[in-house]
Design a protein around this motif. Structure first.
Motif, PDB file in Angstrom:
ATOM      1  N   TYR A 142       0.809  -1.112  -0.134  1.00 55.12           N
ATOM      2  CA  TYR A 142       0.048  -0.188  -0.169  1.00 55.12           C
ATOM      3  C   TYR A 142       0.682   1.131   0.041  1.00 55.12           C
ATOM      4  O   TYR A 142       0.269   2.425  -0.608  1.00 55.12           O
ATOM      5  CB  TYR A 142      -1.037  -0.140   1.290  1.00 55.12           C
ATOM      6  N   THR A 143       2.035   1.239   0.552  1.00 53.22           N
ATOM      7  CA  THR A 143       3.216   2.167   0.348  1.00 53.22           C
ATOM      8  C   THR A 143       3.453   2.515  -1.037  1.00 53.22           C
ATOM      9  O   THR A 143       3.450   3.923  -1.606  1.00 53.22           O
ATOM     10  CB  THR A 143       4.435   1.946   1.275  1.00 53.22           C
ATOM     11  N   VAL A 144       3.675   1.651  -1.830  1.00 51.19           N
ATOM     12  CA  VAL A 144       3.981   1.789  -3.199  1.00 51.19           C
ATOM     13  C   VAL A 144       2.696   2.486  -3.891  1.00 51.19           C
ATOM     14  O   VAL A 144       2.786   3.303  -4.676  1.00 51.19           O
ATOM     15  CB  VAL A 144       4.381   0.534  -3.830  1.00 51.19           C
ATOM     16  N   ALA A 146       0.584   4.397  -2.693  1.00 51.48           N
ATOM     17  CA  ALA A 146       0.479   5.796  -1.989  1.00 51.48           C
ATOM     18  C   ALA A 146       1.446   6.463  -2.741  1.00 51.48           C
ATOM     19  O   ALA A 146       1.087   7.811  -3.238  1.00 51.48           O
ATOM     20  CB  ALA A 146       0.470   5.816  -0.586  1.00 51.48           C
ATOM     21  N   ILE A 147       2.471   6.218  -3.009  1.00 47.40           N
ATOM     22  CA  ILE A 147       3.828   6.949  -3.728  1.00 47.40           C
ATOM     23  C   ILE A 147       3.171   7.201  -5.282  1.00 47.40           C
ATOM     24  O   ILE A 147       3.505   8.178  -5.693  1.00 47.40           O
ATOM     25  CB  ILE A 147       4.917   6.164  -3.717  1.00 47.40           C
ATOM     26  N   HIS A 148       2.608   6.122  -5.749  1.00 43.56           N
ATOM     27  CA  HIS A 148       2.197   6.365  -7.143  1.00 43.56           C
ATOM     28  C   HIS A 148       0.948   7.366  -7.300  1.00 43.56           C
ATOM     29  O   HIS A 148       0.983   8.312  -8.372  1.00 43.56           O
ATOM     30  CB  HIS A 148       1.572   5.011  -7.845  1.00 43.56           C
ATOM     31  N   ASN A 149       0.315   7.393  -6.196  1.00 49.68           N
ATOM     32  CA  ASN A 149      -0.897   8.275  -6.272  1.00 49.68           C
ATOM     33  C   ASN A 149      -0.497   9.716  -5.904  1.00 49.68           C
ATOM     34  O   ASN A 149      -0.885  10.743  -6.505  1.00 49.68           O
ATOM     35  CB  ASN A 149      -1.655   7.818  -5.056  1.00 49.68           C
ATOM     36  N   ALA A 150       0.500   9.892  -5.317  1.00 53.16           N
ATOM     37  CA  ALA A 150       1.432  11.275  -4.921  1.00 53.16           C
ATOM     38  C   ALA A 150       1.777  11.666  -6.077  1.00 53.16           C
ATOM     39  O   ALA A 150       1.637  12.826  -6.394  1.00 53.16           O
ATOM     40  CB  ALA A 150       2.190  11.131  -3.550  1.00 53.16           C
ATOM     41  N   ILE A 151       2.702  10.714  -6.818  1.00 59.31           N
ATOM     42  CA  ILE A 151       3.299  11.185  -8.166  1.00 59.31           C
ATOM     43  C   ILE A 151       1.997  11.787  -9.060  1.00 59.31           C
ATOM     44  O   ILE A 151       2.187  12.605  -9.778  1.00 59.31           O
ATOM     45  CB  ILE A 151       3.941  10.150  -9.002  1.00 59.31           C
ATOM     46  N   SER A 152       1.115  10.843  -9.334  1.00 63.71           N
ATOM     47  CA  SER A 152       0.073  11.159 -10.077  1.00 63.71           C
ATOM     48  C   SER A 152      -0.698  12.551  -9.824  1.00 63.71           C
ATOM     49  O   SER A 152      -0.972  13.400 -10.702  1.00 63.71           O
ATOM     50  CB  SER A 152      -1.024  10.159 -10.357  1.00 63.71           C
ATOM     51  N   GLU A 153      -0.733  12.837  -8.617  1.00 58.49           N
ATOM     52  CA  GLU A 153      -1.562  14.126  -8.147  1.00 58.49           C
ATOM     53  C   GLU A 153      -0.468  15.123  -7.754  1.00 58.49           C
ATOM     54  O   GLU A 153      -0.990  16.283  -7.375  1.00 58.49           O
ATOM     55  CB  GLU A 153      -2.232  13.929  -6.993  1.00 58.49           C
ATOM     56  N   ASN A 154       0.750  14.901  -8.308  1.00 59.89           N
ATOM     57  CA  ASN A 154       1.746  15.960  -8.162  1.00 59.89           C
ATOM     58  C   ASN A 154       1.775  16.651  -6.561  1.00 59.89           C
ATOM     59  O   ASN A 154       2.085  17.778  -6.451  1.00 59.89           O
ATOM     60  CB  ASN A 154       1.460  17.246  -9.080  1.00 59.89           C
ATOM     61  N   LYS A 155       1.664  15.639  -5.749  1.00 62.77           N
ATOM     62  CA  LYS A 155       1.727  16.171  -4.064  1.00 62.77           C
ATOM     63  C   LYS A 155       3.102  15.579  -3.460  1.00 62.77           C
ATOM     64  O   LYS A 155       3.648  14.470  -3.869  1.00 62.77           O
ATOM     65  CB  LYS A 155       0.446  15.644  -3.554  1.00 62.77           C
ATOM     66  N   LYS A 156       3.511  16.205  -2.500  1.00 64.57           N
ATOM     67  CA  LYS A 156       4.593  15.702  -1.713  1.00 64.57           C
ATOM     68  C   LYS A 156       3.960  14.413  -0.761  1.00 64.57           C
ATOM     69  O   LYS A 156       2.668  14.492  -0.668  1.00 64.57           O
ATOM     70  CB  LYS A 156       4.861  16.665  -0.530  1.00 64.57           C
ATOM     71  N   ILE A 157       4.904  13.908  -0.040  1.00 67.83           N
ATOM     72  CA  ILE A 157       4.168  12.851   0.818  1.00 67.83           C
ATOM     73  C   ILE A 157       5.302  13.112   2.210  1.00 67.83           C
ATOM     74  O   ILE A 157       6.206  13.744   2.330  1.00 67.83           O
ATOM     75  CB  ILE A 157       4.741  11.360   0.259  1.00 67.83           C
ATOM     76  N   ARG A 158       4.547  12.592   3.194  1.00 67.78           N
ATOM     77  CA  ARG A 158       5.215  12.479   4.460  1.00 67.78           C
ATOM     78  C   ARG A 158       5.443  11.059   5.078  1.00 67.78           C
ATOM     79  O   ARG A 158       4.206  10.533   5.087  1.00 67.78           O
ATOM     80  CB  ARG A 158       4.629  13.467   5.488  1.00 67.78           C
ATOM     81  N   PHE A 159       6.322  10.972   5.877  1.00 64.48           N
ATOM     82  CA  PHE A 159       6.388   9.413   6.308  1.00 64.48           C
ATOM     83  C   PHE A 159       7.432   9.588   7.504  1.00 64.48           C
ATOM     84  O   PHE A 159       8.226  10.348   7.602  1.00 64.48           O
ATOM     85  CB  PHE A 159       6.786   8.560   5.346  1.00 64.48           C
ATOM     86  N   LYS A 212      10.851   0.366   4.344  1.00 57.63           N
ATOM     87  CA  LYS A 212      11.369   0.993   5.654  1.00 57.63           C
ATOM     88  C   LYS A 212      10.488   2.140   6.088  1.00 57.63           C
ATOM     89  O   LYS A 212      10.801   2.920   7.095  1.00 57.63           O
ATOM     90  CB  LYS A 212      12.809   1.047   5.854  1.00 57.63           C
ATOM     91  N   MET A 213       9.638   2.514   5.191  1.00 56.56           N
ATOM     92  CA  MET A 213       8.732   3.858   5.236  1.00 56.56           C
ATOM     93  C   MET A 213       7.558   3.167   6.019  1.00 56.56           C
ATOM     94  O   MET A 213       6.929   2.362   5.918  1.00 56.56           O
ATOM     95  CB  MET A 213       8.694   4.203   3.745  1.00 56.56           C
ATOM     96  N   LEU A 214       7.152   4.160   7.100  1.00 57.36           N
ATOM     97  CA  LEU A 214       5.914   3.951   7.829  1.00 57.36           C
ATOM     98  C   LEU A 214       5.179   5.169   7.747  1.00 57.36           C
ATOM     99  O   LEU A 214       5.608   6.149   7.642  1.00 57.36           O
ATOM    100  CB  LEU A 214       6.492   3.552   9.394  1.00 57.36           C
ATOM    101  N   ARG A 215       3.844   4.877   7.848  1.00 54.43           N
ATOM    102  CA  ARG A 215       2.793   5.773   8.079  1.00 54.43           C
ATOM    103  C   ARG A 215       2.800   6.979   7.186  1.00 54.43           C
ATOM    104  O   ARG A 215       2.561   8.175   7.231  1.00 54.43           O
ATOM    105  CB  ARG A 215       2.745   6.296   9.406  1.00 54.43           C
ATOM    106  N   ILE A 216       2.892   6.403   5.847  1.00 53.45           N
ATOM    107  CA  ILE A 216       2.931   7.213   4.732  1.00 53.45           C
ATOM    108  C   ILE A 216       1.572   8.047   4.435  1.00 53.45           C
ATOM    109  O   ILE A 216       0.545   7.558   4.710  1.00 53.45           O
ATOM    110  CB  ILE A 216       3.529   6.641   3.426  1.00 53.45           C
TER     111      ILE A 216
END
Length: 331
Positions: A142-144, A146-159, A212-216
Motif C-alpha cells: 500500500y506504500t507503493v 500511495a507513492i504512485h498516487n502522490a506522483i499522479s496528483e503532483n503532491k509531496k508525501i510525509r512518512f 522501511k517507510m511507515l505511516r505514509i
C-alpha cells in the motif's frame, strides 16, 4: 421447464464454468455444462445455452466448439494471459524480496483464477515460498500505491523512516521525525524497492527503502524539485548508484579480464566501449557514483578488475585497502 431460483445468474455462472473447467487441452460437453449449472440451481435448455455461449464473447470470453464423435465439446480460447506468461509473473513475485510471503501467496492465488483449474495446478507447483527471506513490512504493498498516487496528483508525501536495531526491533530514525519528500519515481536495485525524491530542506535528490517507510500520507503541498528531475534519467541514476548508495559521480576507467565482459555488460549495458589492451584484458570507462559500495564491488571481482583512474578514485581504493588491513590486523 421449471426455472431455478438463481436463473438471473446463468450467464455469469456459465462464464465461470467455462473459464475454470476448460483450456486448450480440456473441454466440456453440453450435458456437462447443464449438470454443472444445476449445481448452482440454474436450469437451461440446449438452445438457450448455444446463445449464451455466443453472448460470452461480449464479455471477452471466446468459446470454440468442435466435433468429437457424435457430440460437440467446447473450450475457452485466447485468454488474457497464456500459462507461460503467468508462470513468469509467479516467478517475479516469488523472487521479489520487497513483497512479503503473505502478499506473495495472495497475489499468486489471484493469478491462478486467470487460468483453468487444471493450469492452476501447474502454477501451484511453483508457489512454495515458505522460508524465503522476504520483506517483513506487510504495508509495503500500500506504500507503493500511495507513492504512485502522490506522483499522479503532483503532491509531496510525509512518512517516518526506520532501521533495525540489534534487538531486531524497528527503530525510528531521527527520533521519529517526519520526512517531507517530493516523490518523483520508484527504482528497483539490489532486490530492494526505493523511492527517489527531492528533499526541499536539504536541496538534494534522495532515495529511501520503501519497506522501511511507515505511516505514509499525502501532503497538501505541491511537489518540488522538477528542475532536478528534468535532467535525471531514473534508469541511469539507479545503474550508477551501487546499492543505491550516494557518492560523487565520476567517469572511472577500469582494466578488466576478458572473462568478465558479461559482468560489465550486465551492470552497465551494451553501449559501453570495451577497448582491447592485450589478448586477456580490455579497458572500459564507466560513469558511477563512487562510494564504498562501488569499491566493494570492484574488490569482489578480485584481480580480474583494476581501477586505472582518475587518481582520486585510485587513492580511495588504496585507502579502503589500508582500512581493511587495519581492521583485520593484517601484517
Amino acid at each position: 421447464m421449471p426455472k431455478g431460483t438463481n436463473q438471473k445468474f446463468k450467464l455469469y455462472r456459465l462464464a465461470q464454468i467455462m473459464m475454470k473447467k476448460t483450456d486448450e487441452e480440456h473441454y466440456i460437453t453440453m450435458p456437462e455444462i447443464k449438470e454443472t449449472l444445476a449445481e448452482y440451481d440454474i436450469t437451461a435448455d440446449r438452445k438457450s445455452l448455444y446463445n449464451d455461449l455466443r453472448d460470452l464473447e461480449i464479455l471477452g470470453i471466446e468459446v470454440e466448439g468442435e466435433q468429437d464423435g457424435n457430440r460437440y465439446r467446447y473450450h475457452v480460447v485466447n485468454r488474457p494471459f497464456e500459462l507461460p506468461e503467468l508462470k513468469l509473473l509467479v516467478d517475479a513475485i516469488q523472487s521479489s524480496k520487497f513483497i512479503t510471503e503473505k502478499k506473495s501467496n495472495s497475489l499468486i492465488k489471484k493469478l491462478e483464477t486467470m487460468v483453468s483449474e487444471y493450469d492452476a495446478q501447474k502454477l501451484q507447483r511453483q508457489v512454495y515460498v515458505s522460508g524465503r527471506i522476504k520483506a517483513m513490512n506487510e504495508s509495503i504493498y500500500y506504500t507503493v500505491d500511495a507513492i504512485h498516487n502522490a506522483i499522479s496528483e503532483n503532491k509531496k508525501i510525509r512518512f517516518q523512516y526506520f532501521q533495525w536495531n540489534v534487538k531486531k526491533e524497528p527503530q525510528l530514525r531521527h527520533g521519529g521525525a517526519w520526512y517531507h519528500i517530493s516523490p518523483w519515481g520508484l527504482s528497483w536495485d539490489d532486490e530492494n524497492y526505493y523511492l527517489v525524491g527531492f528533499d526541499s530542506e536539504a536541496g538534494l535528490i534522495k532515495h529511501f527503502r520503501v519497506d522501511k517507510m511507515l505511516r505514509i500520507a499525502l501532503s497538501n503541498e505541491t511537489r518540488e524539485g522538477r528542475e532536478h528531475f528534468k535532467k535525471l534519467d531514473m534508469a541511469d541514476y539507479a545503474r550508477k548508484s551501487f546499492g543505491m548508495f550516494g557518492g560523487e559521480e565520476e567517469t572511472v576507467k577500469l582494466q578488466v579480464s576478458n572473462g568478465l565482459a558479461g559482468v560489465i555488460i550486465d551492470r552497465f549495458g551494451k553501449d559501453v566501449m570495451m577497448i582491447p589492451v592485450d589478448e586477456d584484458h580490455f579497458n572500459v570507462s564507466v560513469d558511477v557514483r563512487v562510494s564504498r559500495q562501488f569499491l566493494g564491488w570492484v574488490f569482489s571481482l578480485g584481480e580480474s578488475v583494476r581501477i586505472l583512474g582518475p587518481e582520486a578514485v585510485v587513492d580511495q581504493m588504496k585507502a579502503e585497502t589500508q582500512r581493511l588491513i587495519g581492521q583485520y590486523d593484517i601484517k
